[in-house]
Enzyme design. Structure first.
Site, PDB file in Angstrom:
ATOM      1  CB  CYS A  54      -2.285  -2.241   6.955  1.00  0.00           C
ATOM      2  SG  CYS A  54      -0.768  -3.224   7.050  1.00  0.00           S
ATOM      3  CG  HIS A 105      -0.261  -1.069   3.234  1.00  0.00           C
ATOM      4  ND1 HIS A 105      -0.462  -0.544   4.492  1.00  0.00           N
ATOM      5  CD2 HIS A 105      -1.353  -0.700   2.491  1.00  0.00           C
ATOM      6  CE1 HIS A 105      -1.608   0.125   4.516  1.00  0.00           C
ATOM      7  NE2 HIS A 105      -2.161   0.041   3.309  1.00  0.00           N
ATOM      8  CG  HIS A 117      -5.633   1.123   2.647  1.00  0.00           C
ATOM      9  ND1 HIS A 117      -4.403   1.742   2.703  1.00  0.00           N
ATOM     10  CD2 HIS A 117      -6.386   1.932   1.830  1.00  0.00           C
ATOM     11  CE1 HIS A 117      -4.402   2.840   1.968  1.00  0.00           C
ATOM     12  NE2 HIS A 117      -5.602   2.970   1.421  1.00  0.00           N
TER      13      HIS A 117
END
Length: 298
Positions: A54, A105, A117
């Site tokens: 990410c 994240h 993402h």
């Protein structure tokens, strides 16, 4: 086939989101870069098109538009300015707690409550930050590392440099030229004009013609003429005559140049300023000098 459907769905979501994203072209460039990686697989520690995690995906997308970000999610969360969820703008970073231990994240907000993402299951994709089944419950905040909605301010253009007013030597050159006076003499008749002066020929010519007599033996070649002084010079240089009833608010009946100014007005050399002044004490500009001489010659 599955990959094609994912790409098609992502494109549909993006196309409906873009109009509300931001007006700044840099935000559009960032999202175009990020969207180009849709479908790229997830790879722990990945920072290339062979696989992203990410934070690696975020770092690469920003790098594509010339913005440097740190490598890890924690480092990215530590920078920028906190942004309330209701104030999100395209390009903001959104963060989530997926392991119960804090920020773990992140993605890039694209507008319409969506973010792009690198997910562990499907790679680079677009999801909703309010997804009630997963992301909505894990959202913890957002940071603005670049305000793409800032309007670039173009510095004002520098003011044009004023055109220097002609010197007395410049006026001498212009008159000598218009009157076809011989300018071959290098004899100095003024104590402040040497025989080596670059405009000695013209200065000597106008002095010989009686147009300039100087003051106390000096010509003051670098000085400037007022409009009142120019009126006297032009009347005597071109032998102008006549009288007019023209009046100017700054030329009283007892002004030394009144008769010269009236002669210029009679010969339609000047009409004065629009506010009714002649500008007796204003320095002559090059445009005014040329205009006055051209009107006399016509």
């Amino acid at each position: 086939m599955k990959r094609f459907l994912i790409l098609a769905l992502a494109s549909l979501i993006i196309s409906t989101s873009v109009p509300s994203m931001a007006s700044a072209s840099s935000a559009t460039s960032l999202l175009n870069s990020a969207k180009s990686y849709i479908g790229t697989p997830y790879k722990w520690g990945g920072t290339t098109t062979s696989g992203f995690d990410c934070s690696g995906f975020i770092q690469r997308s920003f790098k594509d538009v010339g913005i440097s970000l740190p490598r890890t999610t924690g480092q990215q969360y530590a920078m920028g300015t906190a942004v309330a969820k209701k104030n999100l703008q395209a390009g903001d970073l959104v963060f989530f707690n997926t392991n119960g231990k804090g920020v773990s994240h992140a993605g890039i907000y694209v507008g319409s409550n969506n973010f792009i993402h690198a997910s562990t299951s499907k790679g680079v994709m677009i999801s909703s930050i309010n997804d009630p089944y997963y992301w909505g419950k894990r959202y913890i905040g957002a940071k603005r590392v670049k305000n793409f909605n800032e309007v670039a301010v173009t510095p004002p253009a520098p003011a044009p440099k004023p055109i220097p007013a002609p010197t007395r030597a410049d006026v001498a050159v212009a008159l000598a030229d218009k009157l076809n006076l011989p300018t071959t003499s290098t004899e100095s008749v003024f104590k402040d004009v040497s025989s080596q002066h670059p405009q000695i020929g013209a200065i000597a010519a106008v002095a010989a013609a009686g147009i300039f007599t100087g003051s106390n033996g000096s010509f003051n070649p670098d000085g400037q003429l007022t409009r009142a002084q120019l009126a006297k010079v032009l009347v005597e240089a071109f032998g102008l005559e006549g009288a007019s009833g023209a009046t100017f608010t700054d030329v009283p009946a007892n002004h030394w140049a009144k008769s010269y100014i009236e002669i210029l007005a009679h010969n339609e050399v000047t009409t004065g300023y629009v506010d009714g002044r002649f500008g007796v004490d204003d320095h002559v500009t090059l445009t005014q000098l040329n205009t006055f001489i051209d009107r006399i010659n016509n």
